[in-house]
Design an enzyme around this catalytic site. Structure first.
Site, PDB file in Angstrom:
ATOM      1  N   GLU A  84     149.436   7.721  23.376  1.00  0.00           N
ATOM      2  CA  GLU A  84     150.830   7.991  23.755  1.00  0.00           C
ATOM      3  C   GLU A  84     151.047   9.459  23.509  1.00  0.00           C
ATOM      4  O   GLU A  84     150.858   9.953  22.399  1.00  0.00           O
ATOM      5  CB  GLU A  84     151.776   7.121  22.928  1.00  0.00           C
ATOM      6  CG  GLU A  84     153.200   7.114  23.462  1.00  0.00           C
ATOM      7  CD  GLU A  84     154.084   8.130  22.776  1.00  0.00           C
ATOM      8  OE1 GLU A  84     154.497   9.102  23.457  1.00  0.00           O
ATOM      9  OE2 GLU A  84     154.351   7.969  21.590  1.00  0.00           O
ATOM     10  N   CYS A 100     159.007  12.059  20.991  1.00  0.00           N
ATOM     11  CA  CYS A 100     158.445  12.078  22.343  1.00  0.00           C
ATOM     12  C   CYS A 100     159.404  11.435  23.332  1.00  0.00           C
ATOM     13  O   CYS A 100     159.309  11.658  24.534  1.00  0.00           O
ATOM     14  CB  CYS A 100     157.084  11.397  22.364  1.00  0.00           C
ATOM     15  SG  CYS A 100     157.013   9.864  21.448  1.00  0.00           S
TER      16      CYS A 100
END
Length: 542
Positions: free
Chosen positions: A293, A327
Site C-alpha cells: 500500500e 496516505c
C-alpha cells in the site's frame, strides 16, 4: 490433538475512549506520557527472542520538540539480517505446523492486552514519537490494532473452513499452508496499527517474519515487539530489525528464502523493492508474494448541492488530522463556483481556530511533522506556491522548525487543475483546491479521474442523488476506498477494508480476508474411497 471444532467469538470494533477531563483514562495516559518523556531507553534488535546490540546507533526524538531524545536504538546490518533469516527458519518448523487455534489464541491475547494494560503504553509512545494528538493515537495504536487482531483471527478461521465440493465416493479437501521461507514486513511511521498489522497478519497464518519498522517510529514499534512477547509469541516468529533501508532492504530482498513482502510506504520505495525482486526472481525457492500500500493524491469532490458545513468539516478533518500525514488524507478538492465563497470563508475561519503545539497539551488539534526531511520537503512545495502566478495560499503557509517541525495547515487555490500541488503527493498539511464552473460537473469529474496516477481514497459530497451516482460511476477506478458525504480518511477494520490500486498499491485490503489469503499456499487433496481396478473405460467396448 483435541477432537473438537473450535470457533472464535464474532469480533466487534473496539470502543474509542473519549479522554474527557476528569476521566480515568485521561489521568492514566497523562501519567504515562510524563513517565516516558522523563526517561531515555536503549532499544536493541530482537532476533530469535534474543536482544542484539550492534553499536550502530540511531535516535528516537519528539517531532514537536526535536531536541528531546526518547531513546537510542541499535541498527541492523547484513550480519543481523542473516541472523534473522536463520532464526525465522528455525521457528518456521514449529510455528507453521502449530494448530490454528493456538496461533489465534496468541493474537487474541495481544488484542486483550492492548485493549487493557498496554493501551496507555502504546498510545503514549505513538503520541510522543510520532506527534499524534490523543484522539489520533487512540483510533490508531489502540482501537484499530485491537480490531486488526480480533477480526483477522476470525477471517483466518473462515479461510480454513472453506472447502470444495465432494461427489459420492470421494472426499475433496483444501488445507492452507504457510509460505515456504519468510515474509519481509516493512512498516511506515504514520500508523502504529499498520506497524502492528503488517508483521502479524502473515504470522497468524503460520509464517515467520523479518520486520523493519520506519526509523522515525522505532520507539512505538519496540513497545509493540514487547507486547508480542507478553502475549506469548514464540521466539523467531517475528524478528525486529530496525535499520537504514540501504543496509537492511537489499540484503533481505535478495535472500533465496524470501517468500513475501508486506509493505506500506512510498511508491518509489515499493517500486524499487519490486525491481530487486524481479532481478532475483530465478534465485528464490518460491515466487514471493508482493503486497503493498503506497501513495495517494486523495480527492474530495463537491457538487453544487453539497452542504457547506458538512463539506467544510470533511475538508478540515480529511486534510489536516495528523498533519495530513496519512496516505488517505484529502490533498486536492474540486469545488463549484456557486458555493465557493461560502466554503472559502468557512475554511479560513476554521483554520484560524486550530490550536497547534505539543501533544501533551490536549487542547491542541494539530501537532508536528514527523522529521526534518519531511519538513523540508513540504516547505519546498509551499515556497513553490509562494513564487508561482498560477496558485495562491489563502490561509496558512507558515513554517517553523526552531523547537519542533511545525507547518501550519495550508490551503492553496490553483488556477490550473494540473498545478504541481494538485498532482504530486505532498504527505503533509497542504490542501489544494480547484474551483470549477457548475455546468462542468461531469467534465471535472473526468478531469479528477485522469489527474493523478494514484487511486487510494476519494469522496463525493452532494445531496443530489443523480450527482452521487454519476460521480460514483465516473470515479469507479479512482479510489479503492470511496466515500459519499464523508471525509476520505478513517477506514475501520471490518467495515471498510483498506487499499487502493493504480500507483497506490496492490489493493489487497488490509483488515479483510483478502489480505490474509496472500500469506497462504493451498494444498488440495483428493481421497478416493473405492479406486478402480481396471484401466479400461466404457467407450473401449466393442
Amino acid at each position: 490433538m483435541p477432537n473438537a471444532n473450535f470457533s472464535l467469538p464474532d469480533p466487534v470494533n473496539e470502543p474509542i475512549k473519549a479522554y474527557r477531563l476528569g476521566s480515568p483514562e485521561r489521568a492514566e495516559l497523562k501519567a504515562m506520557l510524563k513517565k516516558m518523556s522523563n526517561e531515555q531507553i536503549e532499544i536493541p534488535l530482537i532476533i530469535g527472542g534474543q536482544e542484539i546490540k550492534t553499536g550502530n546507533m540511531g535516535k528516537c526524538v519528539m517531532p514537536h520538540d526535536h531536541q528531546h531524545v526518547l531513546a537510542s536504538f541499535h541498527k541492523a546490518g547484513p550480519k543481523e539480517v542473516e541472523m534473522a533469516v536463520e532464526a525465522s527458519q528455525k521457528a518456521w518448523k514449529t510455528w507453521s505446523n502449530l494448530c490454528w487455534w493456538e496461533r489465534a489464541s496468541i493474537f487474541k491475547k495481544a488484542a486483550a492486552l492492548l485493549a487493557g494494560p498496554w493501551r496507555p503504553v502504546l498510545n503514549a509512545a505513538t503520541m510522543l514519537n510520532q506527534s499524534k494528538n490523543v484522539f489520533q493515537a487512540e483510533i490508531d495504536s489502540a482501537c484499530e490494532l485491537v480490531d486488526f487482531w480480533n477480526f483477522n483471527v476470525k477471517y483466518m478461521e473462515q479461510i480454513y473452513e472453506q472447502q470444495p465440493f465432494s461427489p459420492s465416493g470421494q472426499w475433496n479437501r483444501v488445507e492452507q499452508r504457510a509460505l515456504e521461507g519468510f515474509v519481509f514486513a516493512v512498516t511506515p511511521f504514520n500508523f502504529t496499527s499498520i506497524a502492528g498489522n503488517l508483521p502479524t497478519s502473515p504470522a497468524m497464518m503460520g509464517n515467520t517474519v523479518l520486520w523493519k519498522p520506519a526509523s522515525s517510529a522505532v520507539f512505538s514499534a519496540y513497545y509493540l515487539m514487547k507486547l508480542f512477547e507478553d502475549a506469548g509469541l514464540p521466539p523467531g516468529v517475528i524478528n525486529f530489525i530496525p535499520g537504514s533501508g540501504k543496509d537492511v532492504g537489499p540484503n533481505v530482498l535478495s535472500n533465496p528464502k524470501l517468500a513475501g513482502v508486506h509493505f506500506t510506504g512510498s511508491t518509489a520505495v515499493f517500486q524499487s523493492m519490486w525491481k530487486i525482486i524481479g532481478e532475483n526472481i530465478a534465485n528464490y525457492k518460491t515466487y514471493p508474494r508482493i503486497v503493498g500500500e503506497t501513495g495517494g493524491k486523495d480527492f474530495v469532490f463537491a457538487h453544487k448541492s453539497a452542504d457547506p458545513d458538512e463539506l467544510n468539516t470533511a475538508l478540515i478533518r480529511g486534510a489536516f488530522e495528523y498533519q495530513g500525514q496519512k496516505c488517505s488524507a484529502a490533498s486536492r478538492a474540486y469545488i463549484p463556483k456557486s458555493i465557493w465563497p461560502a466554503i472559502k470563508a468557512k475554511l479560513i475561519n476554521t483554520i484560524k481556530s486550530i490550536a497547534i503545539g505539543d501533544v501533551q497539551d490536549f487542547r491542541n488539534f494539530f501537532n508536528a511533522i514527523i522529521d526534518r526531511a519531511a519538513f523540508e520537503n513540504i516547505s519546498a512545495y509551499i515556497n513553490f506556491v509562494k513564487n508561482s502566478n498560477d496558485a495562491e495560499i489563502i490561509v496558512g503557509g507558515n513554517t517553523d522548525d526552531s523547537v519542533g517541525y511545525f507547518i501550519d495547515p495550508t490551503i492553496i487555490v490553483a488556477k490550473d487543475p494540473h498545478f504541481k500541488t494538485m498532482e504530486e503527493e505532498i504527505f503533509g498539511p497542504v490542501l489544494t483546491i480547484y474551483v470549477y464552473d457548475d455546468d462542468k460537473f461531469e467534465d471535472t469529474l473526468r478531469l479528477c479521474d485522469e489527474t493523478s496516477p494514484y487511486a487510494l481514497t476519494g469522496a463525493i459530497f452532494a445531496k443530489d442523488r443523480e450527482a452521487v451516482s454519476l460521480a460514483s460511476n465516473i470515479l469507479l477506478h479512482s479510489a479503492g476506498n470511496f466515500y459519499i458525504n464523508d471525509k476520505p480518511t478513517g477506514a475501520v477494520v471490518g467495515q471498510q477494508p483498506f487499499g487502493g490500486s493504480r500507483a497506490s498499491g496492490t489493493n489487497d485490503k488490509a483488515g479483510s480476508m483478502i489480505n490474509l489469503l496472500r500469506w497462504v499456499s493451498p494444498r488440495t487433496t483428493k481421497e478416493t474411497f473405492v479406486p478402480p481396478k481396471d484401466y479400461r473405460y466404457p467407450f473401449m467396448e466393442e
